[in-house]
Design a protein around this motif. Sequence first.
Motif, PDB file in Angstrom:
ATOM      1  N   VAL A 168       0.807  -1.134  -0.105  1.00  0.00           N
ATOM      2  CA  VAL A 168      -0.182   0.168  -0.037  1.00  0.00           C
ATOM      3  C   VAL A 168       0.774   1.236   0.064  1.00  0.00           C
ATOM      4  N   ASP A 169       2.018   1.363   0.690  1.00  0.00           N
ATOM      5  CA  ASP A 169       2.794   2.641   0.929  1.00  0.00           C
ATOM      6  C   ASP A 169       3.846   2.294  -0.151  1.00  0.00           C
ATOM      7  N   ARG A 170       3.773   1.373  -1.115  1.00  0.00           N
ATOM      8  CA  ARG A 170       4.873   1.178  -2.546  1.00  0.00           C
ATOM      9  C   ARG A 170       6.208   1.229  -2.038  1.00  0.00           C
ATOM     10  N   ILE A 171       6.438   0.444  -0.915  1.00  0.00           N
ATOM     11  CA  ILE A 171       7.716   0.237  -0.522  1.00  0.00           C
ATOM     12  C   ILE A 171       8.022  -1.184  -1.072  1.00  0.00           C
ATOM     13  N   ALA A 172       7.063  -1.948  -1.221  1.00  0.00           N
ATOM     14  CA  ALA A 172       7.674  -3.284  -2.001  1.00  0.00           C
ATOM     15  C   ALA A 172       6.433  -3.476  -3.434  1.00  0.00           C
ATOM     16  N   PRO A 173       6.911  -4.097  -4.193  1.00  0.00           N
ATOM     17  CA  PRO A 173       5.864  -4.388  -5.438  1.00  0.00           C
ATOM     18  C   PRO A 173       4.547  -5.214  -5.100  1.00  0.00           C
ATOM     19  N   GLY A 174       3.520  -5.053  -6.044  1.00  0.00           N
ATOM     20  CA  GLY A 174       2.500  -5.808  -5.557  1.00  0.00           C
ATOM     21  C   GLY A 174       2.587  -7.418  -5.496  1.00  0.00           C
ATOM     22  N   TRP A 175       3.768  -7.943  -6.098  1.00  0.00           N
ATOM     23  CA  TRP A 175       3.722  -9.497  -6.013  1.00  0.00           C
ATOM     24  C   TRP A 175       3.878 -10.018  -4.555  1.00  0.00           C
ATOM     25  N   PHE A 176       4.635  -9.062  -3.777  1.00  0.00           N
ATOM     26  CA  PHE A 176       5.090  -9.460  -2.428  1.00  0.00           C
ATOM     27  C   PHE A 176       3.651  -9.725  -1.709  1.00  0.00           C
ATOM     28  N   MET A 185      15.410  -4.127   5.090  1.00  0.00           N
ATOM     29  CA  MET A 185      16.286  -3.674   4.348  1.00  0.00           C
ATOM     30  C   MET A 185      15.434  -2.425   3.374  1.00  0.00           C
ATOM     31  N   LEU A 186      14.417  -2.965   2.656  1.00  0.00           N
ATOM     32  CA  LEU A 186      13.618  -1.848   1.741  1.00  0.00           C
ATOM     33  C   LEU A 186      13.200  -0.826   2.529  1.00  0.00           C
ATOM     34  N   ASN A 205      15.052  -6.279  -2.224  1.00  0.00           N
ATOM     35  CA  ASN A 205      14.243  -7.080  -3.059  1.00  0.00           C
ATOM     36  C   ASN A 205      14.837  -8.599  -3.323  1.00  0.00           C
ATOM     37  N   THR A 206      16.086  -8.781  -3.438  1.00  0.00           N
ATOM     38  CA  THR A 206      16.582  -9.913  -3.389  1.00  0.00           C
ATOM     39  C   THR A 206      16.353 -10.855  -2.448  1.00  0.00           C
ATOM     40  N   VAL A 207      16.630 -10.511  -1.211  1.00  0.00           N
ATOM     41  CA  VAL A 207      16.185 -11.146  -0.052  1.00  0.00           C
ATOM     42  C   VAL A 207      14.690 -11.549   0.117  1.00  0.00           C
ATOM     43  N   LEU A 208      13.809 -10.654  -0.430  1.00  0.00           N
ATOM     44  CA  LEU A 208      12.365 -11.055  -0.192  1.00  0.00           C
ATOM     45  C   LEU A 208      11.909 -11.746  -1.207  1.00  0.00           C
TER      46      LEU A 208
END
Length: 210
Positions: free
Chosen positions: A100-108, A152-153, A171-174
């Motif tokens: 929602v806060d656009r810290i991570a992409p939607g696929w997360f 990290m993000l 992103n890699t770790v996620l």
Amino acid sequence: MIRLIGAGTRPGRGERVLDTFWTIPNLITILRFFGVPLFVWLIVQDNYGAAFITLVIVGSTDWVDGYLARRLDQVSAAGKWLDPVADRLALIIVATVFVVDRIAPGWFILAIVIPDIILIINSLVLFCGSPNLPVSNIGKIRTALLLVGAPMLLLQKVPGFDYDWLAVAGNTVLILGCIGHLAAFVGYMQASWRKYRNRQVPAAKDAYGA
């Protein structure tokens, strides 16, 4: 990583499961529950520095409560279901807030929430509740990766830490954590169906008087 799994176990001592709820590890798990809404509130306030610290503390309690439970011989029946519930709740809420806060992409959020919803429905249908399955090593590693990648993000949103390498590393770790999440999902589904079938066999024998 493997040496961290099961840390605190005392060699040569069998696991004693307590009936009481009031143990130090369970109190730490409860603090994790309170830390999640605090994290959400800090994100809403755009206080990313404090949110980062809160998320790190919330994530670390996942290891601390398990370590203390084994080290202090305070493994409890309540803790065995409370700890996974706290993990699931924290991961789902953090994933939702990040997207929602656009810290991570939607696929997360899709990779985290959809498997958990399927697991919940599967457990309700087969067991009318929790199947009481032990947490797998893959599940523990998955949780550790997600609780490292997410901070990290988030750290990249803190003023003075907007480094591109943090985004790449986070992103890699996620991604690795989400792959582990799906692998753990498959493992838990197989284990739950195996346990269900094993329960049905004695019931069938009793029904036919075998």
